[in-house]
Design a protein around this motif. Sequence first.
Motif, PDB file in Angstrom:
ATOM      1  N   THR A  63       0.779  -1.180   0.118  1.00  0.00           N
ATOM      2  CA  THR A  63      -0.001   0.053  -0.058  1.00  0.00           C
ATOM      3  C   THR A  63       1.054   1.279  -0.081  1.00  0.00           C
ATOM      4  N   ASP A  64       0.199   2.488  -0.312  1.00  0.00           N
ATOM      5  CA  ASP A  64       1.116   3.842  -0.014  1.00  0.00           C
ATOM      6  C   ASP A  64       1.586   3.838   1.164  1.00  0.00           C
ATOM      7  N   GLN A  65       0.982   3.439   2.183  1.00  0.00           N
ATOM      8  CA  GLN A  65       1.360   3.541   3.686  1.00  0.00           C
ATOM      9  C   GLN A  65       2.748   2.667   3.900  1.00  0.00           C
ATOM     10  N   ARG A  66       2.629   1.348   3.434  1.00  0.00           N
ATOM     11  CA  ARG A  66       3.809   0.577   3.436  1.00  0.00           C
ATOM     12  C   ARG A  66       5.076   1.046   2.753  1.00  0.00           C
ATOM     13  N   LYS A  67       4.587   1.719   1.557  1.00  0.00           N
ATOM     14  CA  LYS A  67       5.616   2.371   0.692  1.00  0.00           C
ATOM     15  C   LYS A  67       6.475   3.468   1.408  1.00  0.00           C
ATOM     16  N   SER A  68       5.588   4.230   2.032  1.00  0.00           N
ATOM     17  CA  SER A  68       5.930   5.354   3.062  1.00  0.00           C
ATOM     18  C   SER A  68       7.065   4.799   4.362  1.00  0.00           C
ATOM     19  N   LEU A  69       6.449   3.570   4.771  1.00  0.00           N
ATOM     20  CA  LEU A  69       7.231   3.022   5.882  1.00  0.00           C
ATOM     21  C   LEU A  69       8.635   2.530   5.399  1.00  0.00           C
ATOM     22  N   ALA A  70       8.691   1.991   4.118  1.00  0.00           N
ATOM     23  CA  ALA A  70       9.805   1.299   3.683  1.00  0.00           C
ATOM     24  C   ALA A  70      10.833   2.695   3.517  1.00  0.00           C
ATOM     25  N   GLN A  71      10.262   3.827   2.942  1.00  0.00           N
ATOM     26  CA  GLN A  71      11.054   4.886   2.560  1.00  0.00           C
ATOM     27  C   GLN A  71      11.609   5.622   3.812  1.00  0.00           C
ATOM     28  N   LEU A  72      10.883   5.643   4.817  1.00  0.00           N
ATOM     29  CA  LEU A  72      11.159   6.152   6.082  1.00  0.00           C
ATOM     30  C   LEU A  72      12.329   5.558   6.727  1.00  0.00           C
ATOM     31  N   PHE A  73      12.248   4.035   6.481  1.00  0.00           N
ATOM     32  CA  PHE A  73      13.356   3.283   7.129  1.00  0.00           C
ATOM     33  C   PHE A  73      14.635   3.252   6.409  1.00  0.00           C
ATOM     34  N   ALA A  74      14.573   3.160   4.898  1.00  0.00           N
ATOM     35  CA  ALA A  74      15.669   3.160   4.131  1.00  0.00           C
ATOM     36  C   ALA A  74      16.379   4.451   4.372  1.00  0.00           C
ATOM     37  N   GLU A  75      15.793   5.611   4.562  1.00  0.00           N
ATOM     38  CA  GLU A  75      16.340   6.815   4.530  1.00  0.00           C
ATOM     39  C   GLU A  75      16.809   7.299   6.126  1.00  0.00           C
ATOM     40  N   THR A  76      16.483   6.568   7.178  1.00  0.00           N
ATOM     41  CA  THR A  76      16.855   6.865   8.481  1.00  0.00           C
ATOM     42  C   THR A  76      17.840   6.013   8.942  1.00  0.00           C
ATOM     43  N   GLU A  77      18.886   6.775   9.290  1.00  0.00           N
ATOM     44  CA  GLU A  77      20.376   6.082   9.982  1.00  0.00           C
ATOM     45  C   GLU A  77      20.088   5.417  11.238  1.00  0.00           C
ATOM     46  N   GLY A  78      19.173   6.214  12.034  1.00  0.00           N
ATOM     47  CA  GLY A  78      19.230   5.519  13.657  1.00  0.00           C
ATOM     48  C   GLY A  78      17.861   4.585  13.573  1.00  0.00           C
ATOM     49  N   TYR A  79      17.569   4.455  14.850  1.00  0.00           N
ATOM     50  CA  TYR A  79      16.568   3.915  15.407  1.00  0.00           C
ATOM     51  C   TYR A  79      15.371   4.667  15.626  1.00  0.00           C
ATOM     52  N   LEU A  80      14.034   4.022  15.259  1.00  0.00           N
ATOM     53  CA  LEU A  80      12.883   4.831  15.616  1.00  0.00           C
ATOM     54  C   LEU A  80      11.950   4.118  16.381  1.00  0.00           C
ATOM     55  N   SER A  81      11.373   4.728  17.189  1.00  0.00           N
ATOM     56  CA  SER A  81      10.376   4.326  18.295  1.00  0.00           C
ATOM     57  C   SER A  81       9.161   4.056  17.249  1.00  0.00           C
ATOM     58  N   PRO A  82       8.245   3.259  17.871  1.00  0.00           N
ATOM     59  CA  PRO A  82       6.815   3.156  17.373  1.00  0.00           C
ATOM     60  C   PRO A  82       6.007   4.597  17.153  1.00  0.00           C
ATOM     61  N   LYS A  83       6.378   5.450  18.485  1.00  0.00           N
ATOM     62  CA  LYS A  83       5.820   6.531  18.541  1.00  0.00           C
ATOM     63  C   LYS A  83       6.440   7.669  17.401  1.00  0.00           C
ATOM     64  N   ASP A  84       7.455   7.500  17.114  1.00  0.00           N
ATOM     65  CA  ASP A  84       8.404   8.397  16.067  1.00  0.00           C
ATOM     66  C   ASP A  84       7.413   7.933  14.930  1.00  0.00           C
ATOM     67  N   VAL A  85       7.438   6.850  14.292  1.00  0.00           N
ATOM     68  CA  VAL A  85       6.979   6.184  13.264  1.00  0.00           C
ATOM     69  C   VAL A  85       5.569   6.725  13.108  1.00  0.00           C
ATOM     70  N   TYR A  86       4.679   6.301  14.162  1.00  0.00           N
ATOM     71  CA  TYR A  86       3.296   6.973  14.054  1.00  0.00           C
ATOM     72  C   TYR A  86       3.411   8.422  13.921  1.00  0.00           C
ATOM     73  N   GLU A  87       3.935   9.353  14.485  1.00  0.00           N
ATOM     74  CA  GLU A  87       4.050  10.703  14.321  1.00  0.00           C
ATOM     75  C   GLU A  87       4.332  11.142  12.778  1.00  0.00           C
ATOM     76  N   TYR A  88       5.190  10.639  12.265  1.00  0.00           N
ATOM     77  CA  TYR A  88       5.685  10.892  10.960  1.00  0.00           C
ATOM     78  C   TYR A  88       4.514  10.296   9.970  1.00  0.00           C
ATOM     79  N   MET A  89       4.053   9.103  10.340  1.00  0.00           N
ATOM     80  CA  MET A  89       3.056   8.705   9.297  1.00  0.00           C
ATOM     81  C   MET A  89       1.558   9.436   9.417  1.00  0.00           C
ATOM     82  N   CYS A  90       1.043  10.120  10.611  1.00  0.00           N
ATOM     83  CA  CYS A  90       0.038  10.949  10.812  1.00  0.00           C
ATOM     84  C   CYS A  90       0.193  12.126  10.158  1.00  0.00           C
TER      85      CYS A  90
END
Length: 153
Positions: free
Chosen positions: A19-46
């Motif tokens: 889905t578009d959301q999963r593509k966005s998640l894939a891009q977020l993680f591929a472009e982020t060097e460090g670790y992301l908490s579920p809250k970080d990901v949620y705030e980005y996706m919202c």
Amino acid sequence: MLTTEQIIETMSGQGLRITDQRKSLAQLFAETEGYLSPKDVYEYMCKKYSGLSFDTVYRNLRVMHELGVLEQIMFEDGAKFRAHCSEDHHHHHMICLSCQKTVPVKFCPMANTDVPDQFMVVQHKFEMFGYCKGCQESGAAAQGAAPAGQGGR
């Protein structure tokens, strides 16, 4: 780390609908060097997808972890995720507590572990936490302390 395309290809190859959301998640993680908490990901996706629930984000993180495209590490403040590294052999990591730089460790200590005969190991994790040279030199290491419960692993 895996690229956006590698993450999407792996998810698709395992039968996951892309889905578009999963593509966005894939891009977020591929472009982020460090670790992301579920809250970080949620705030980005919202910011991109209004009405998205935290449960949906967390469920996708779990699925992506189970498919092997995300690594999960337990920090003192909870689980954090990052794109799976592109090393194609079994290894472990040293993780900087300040900048979260991650360095692969080629040696696996499991071979030197005295596992009792009555126990069958099916999976193991081994991470070392500390401070990279850059954070030591910048003084960031002096400002932080090792997380509780992490020092003896």
